[in-house]
Scaffold this motif. Sequence first.
Motif, mmCIF file in Angstrom:
data_model
loop_
_atom_site.group_PDB
_atom_site.id
_atom_site.type_symbol
_atom_site.label_atom_id
_atom_site.label_comp_id
_atom_site.label_asym_id
_atom_site.label_seq_id
_atom_site.Cartn_x
_atom_site.Cartn_y
_atom_site.Cartn_z
ATOM 1 N N HIS A 1 73.300 30.048 -40.892
ATOM 2 C CA HIS A 1 72.093 29.814 -41.199
ATOM 3 C C HIS A 1 71.570 28.718 -42.021
ATOM 4 O O HIS A 1 70.924 27.764 -41.479
ATOM 5 N N LYS A 2 72.941 27.559 -42.444
ATOM 6 C CA LYS A 2 72.796 26.425 -42.779
ATOM 7 C C LYS A 2 73.199 25.094 -41.740
ATOM 8 O O LYS A 2 72.013 24.345 -41.935
ATOM 9 N N TYR A 3 73.480 26.144 -40.780
ATOM 10 C CA TYR A 3 73.452 24.660 -39.677
ATOM 11 C C TYR A 3 73.322 25.017 -38.044
ATOM 12 O O TYR A 3 72.610 24.687 -37.859
ATOM 13 N N VAL A 4 73.455 26.486 -37.889
ATOM 14 C CA VAL A 4 72.804 26.926 -36.607
ATOM 15 C C VAL A 4 71.933 26.752 -36.160
ATOM 16 O O VAL A 4 70.816 26.167 -35.604
ATOM 17 N N PHE A 5 71.112 27.585 -37.160
ATOM 18 C CA PHE A 5 69.922 28.056 -37.360
ATOM 19 C C PHE A 5 68.920 26.949 -37.770
ATOM 20 O O PHE A 5 68.513 27.006 -37.451
ATOM 21 N N THR A 6 69.376 26.669 -38.883
ATOM 22 C CA THR A 6 67.921 25.038 -38.839
ATOM 23 C C THR A 6 68.249 23.965 -37.630
ATOM 24 O O THR A 6 66.951 23.273 -37.540
ATOM 25 N N ALA A 7 69.700 23.777 -37.546
ATOM 26 C CA ALA A 7 69.772 22.759 -36.433
ATOM 27 C C ALA A 7 68.717 23.385 -35.182
ATOM 28 O O ALA A 7 67.880 22.850 -34.244
ATOM 29 N N THR A 8 68.772 24.748 -35.071
ATOM 30 C CA THR A 8 67.765 25.234 -33.891
ATOM 31 C C THR A 8 66.777 24.933 -33.831
ATOM 32 O O THR A 8 65.786 25.071 -33.193
ATOM 33 N N ILE A 9 65.997 25.457 -35.289
ATOM 34 C CA ILE A 9 64.742 25.048 -35.600
ATOM 35 C C ILE A 9 64.413 23.407 -35.628
ATOM 36 O O ILE A 9 63.267 23.838 -34.635
ATOM 37 N N TYR A 10 65.348 22.788 -35.827
ATOM 38 C CA TYR A 10 64.071 21.124 -35.684
ATOM 39 C C TYR A 10 64.406 20.983 -34.493
ATOM 40 O O TYR A 10 63.867 19.722 -33.774
ATOM 41 N N LEU A 11 65.713 21.558 -33.317
ATOM 42 C CA LEU A 11 65.922 21.060 -31.974
ATOM 43 C C LEU A 11 64.364 21.605 -31.453
ATOM 44 O O LEU A 11 63.340 21.173 -30.603
ATOM 45 N N ILE A 12 63.410 23.148 -31.859
ATOM 46 C CA ILE A 12 62.498 22.948 -30.731
ATOM 47 C C ILE A 12 61.052 21.879 -31.337
ATOM 48 O O ILE A 12 60.593 21.627 -30.759
ATOM 49 N N VAL A 13 61.395 22.527 -32.860
ATOM 50 C CA VAL A 13 60.209 20.681 -33.155
ATOM 51 C C VAL A 13 60.514 19.894 -32.483
ATOM 52 O O VAL A 13 59.718 19.177 -32.242
ATOM 53 N N PHE A 14 61.499 19.012 -32.295
ATOM 54 C CA PHE A 14 62.565 18.407 -32.052
ATOM 55 C C PHE A 14 61.483 18.095 -30.062
ATOM 56 O O PHE A 14 61.172 17.362 -29.144
#
Length: 183
Positions: free
Chosen positions: A150-163
């Motif tokens: 929750h904290k790392y994998v999916f946070t990074a994934t959602i911000y990667l999509i935004v990027f």
Amino acid sequence: MLNNMWNEFKPAFRFLLVFLGLYLAGNILYGLWIRSFQGLPDPATWVVTNQTAKVLDMLGYPVTVVQNMQGPTVYLLHKNRVVLNIYEGCNGINVMIVFVVFVVAFGGGVKKLGWFLPAGIVIIHLSNIVRIALLYFVAVGYRHYFYYVHKYVFTATIYLIVFLLWVVWVAIINGKPKKTATV
């Protein structure tokens, strides 16, 4: 010399000022909106939770959506057991604010903004629903990994999509045509 430097960096300063101003305004308005529910879950959190429940139901995992009576969150239950506790930070609005503010601050034509902003928001929203549905499976089958996923994998994934959406906006949608070299 200072005038040349100012002219060179003027677009960057403009971007930063617009970005920071819109970001602060967006977050203040969002915070006031969240507070207006006085400790109850906001409508966006209800929508995201219910849509995630529909996706899980369609996949054959029946779940129930229930309000947490002790806080501003919504429970996602499986067989009367709380599997996920979804709060306002899970509804994706903060991520959408960052996305919109960047695109607007970068600038572009009104027509392009008119279709790209809603398209990006829909992509972020759908990605968030998939994220919460996948977190459901992590919570059910791999509970001891939940915090890290929750904290790392999916946070990074959602911000990667935004990027990636930003890259599409800057380089493809709003990019300037390349000049061809003349010989």
